[in-house]
Design an enzyme around this catalytic site. Structure first.
Site: not given
Ligand code: NAD
Length: 291
Positions: A152, A190, A119, A140
């Site tokens: 995006e 964002n 993000s 994204h």
């Molecule tokens: P989340 O916390 O729900 O999930 C993250 C996952 O990554 C977890 O299951 C964790 O175990 C895993 N992980 C951590 N280290 C790891 C590794 N070394 N190898 C493999 N897996 C690993 O987070 P999320 O909300 O799904 O966000 C994930 C990404 O998406 C981030 O970069 C975030 O910025 C982006 N994002 C989030 C949103 C949102 O609204 N939540 C929107 C757009 C983008």
């Protein structure tokens, strides 16, 4: 390049949604996480969400079965490296993402395109950790992935046109719409959305309005489907604050200073819906404004 297989790293709330939409569009999906529980939970959630789509007649039972059959889960990052397109969607932490890239690169196929669903982290910086910055970009998605129309596509400084066009083709095949962004803090959505939320926090902090009047004003006066404080609770106040810090640090302009009231809610652990309390208290039957 005609992409046939997709590797997804990180099976959290975004990763499971990405695997879901990719599998339904016909891609072979390899879903990776380091936590076996996260993988099991993701597969369960994908099945539940697809079943809901069958219930609403958005997809057929046969499409669901075929989609689920295209998803393989693995704890081994090497299995992801062979995919034509890798989408990194692990925890939003640059050190974690750098370590993932380091572990992934030796296993990549020659043609693999690598992307990140970050993000806020610089695509150019992440790309520099790979052996192929020209084949790296931001992919994204918005949350929840199966419902939100936008993706995006963010070019790093070195991203080549072929990589961009290949990713654009994937966005079209999953039935979504791309917005192209250059690699600057917050990209497009964002950069605009989170300062608006931060300004709503200032409006509350300075006593211009209360939670209900600010949200109603923006719903009824600007035709927003959700008020900015309600939306902040949905995104997570910690995430909103983290993005404001990225904008403030990366653009070095005081207009992006995070609102002290937003910081206070985060310090209290009042992070929004996921914590049961934020600008609204969700612990009862209906959300109640906290101010
Ligand atoms: P989340 O916390 O729900 O999930 C993250 C996952 O990554 C977890 O299951 C964790 O175990 C895993 N992980 C951590 N280290 C790891 C590794 N070394 N190898 C493999 N897996 C690993 O987070 P999320 O909300 O799904 O966000 C994930 C990404 O998406 C981030 O970069 C975030 O910025 C982006 N994002 C989030 C949103 C949102 O609204 N939540 C929107 C757009 C983008």
């Amino acid at each position: 390049m005609d992409i046939k297989s997709v590797g997804v790293i990180g099976a959290g709330q975004m990763g499971n949604g990405i695997a879901h939409v990719m599998a339904l569009a016909g891609y072979d999906v390899t879903l990776n996480d380091l936590n076996p529980d996260a993988l099991a939970e993701a597969l369960g959630r994908i099945e539940k969400n697809m079943a809901r789509q069958v219930g609403k007649a958005q997809i057929t039972e046969a499409e669901m079965v075929a989609g689920l059959g295209r998803i393989t889960s693995t704890l081994d990052i090497a299995a992801v490296g062979q995919a034509d397109l890798v989408i990194e969607s692990a925890t939003e932490n640059e050190d974690i993402k750098n370590k993932i890239i380091e572990g992934l690169v030796p296993h990549l196929a020659e043609q693999s395109i690598v992307t990140s669903n970050t993000s806020s982290i610089s695509i150019t910086r992440l790309a520099s950790r790979t052996d192929r910055p020209e084949k790296f970009m931001g992919f994204h998605f918005m949350n929840p992935v199966p419902l939100m129309q936008l993706v995006e596509l963010i070019r790093g400084i070195a991203t080549d046109e072929e990589t961009y066009l290949s990713c654009l083709q994937v966005v079209e095949k999953i039935g979504k719409t791309a917005a192209s962004a250059e690699d600057f803090p917050g990209f497009i959505v964002n950069r605009i959305l989170v300062p608006m939320i931060n300004e709503a926090c200032y409006t509350l902090y300075e006593g211009v309005g209360n939670v209900a009047s600010i949200d109603n004003a923006m719903k009824l006066g600007a035709n927003h489907p959700m008020g900015p404080l309600q939306l902040a609770d949905f995104i997570g106040l910690d995430t909103c604050l983290a993005i404001m810090h990225v904008l403030h640090d990366g653009l070095a302009d005081t207009k992006y200073r995070p609102c002290p009231l937003l910081s206070k809610y985060v310090a209290a652990g009042w992070l929004g819906r996921k914590a049961g309390r934020g600008f609204y208290d969700y612990r009862g039957d209906v959300p109640v404004p906290t101010r």
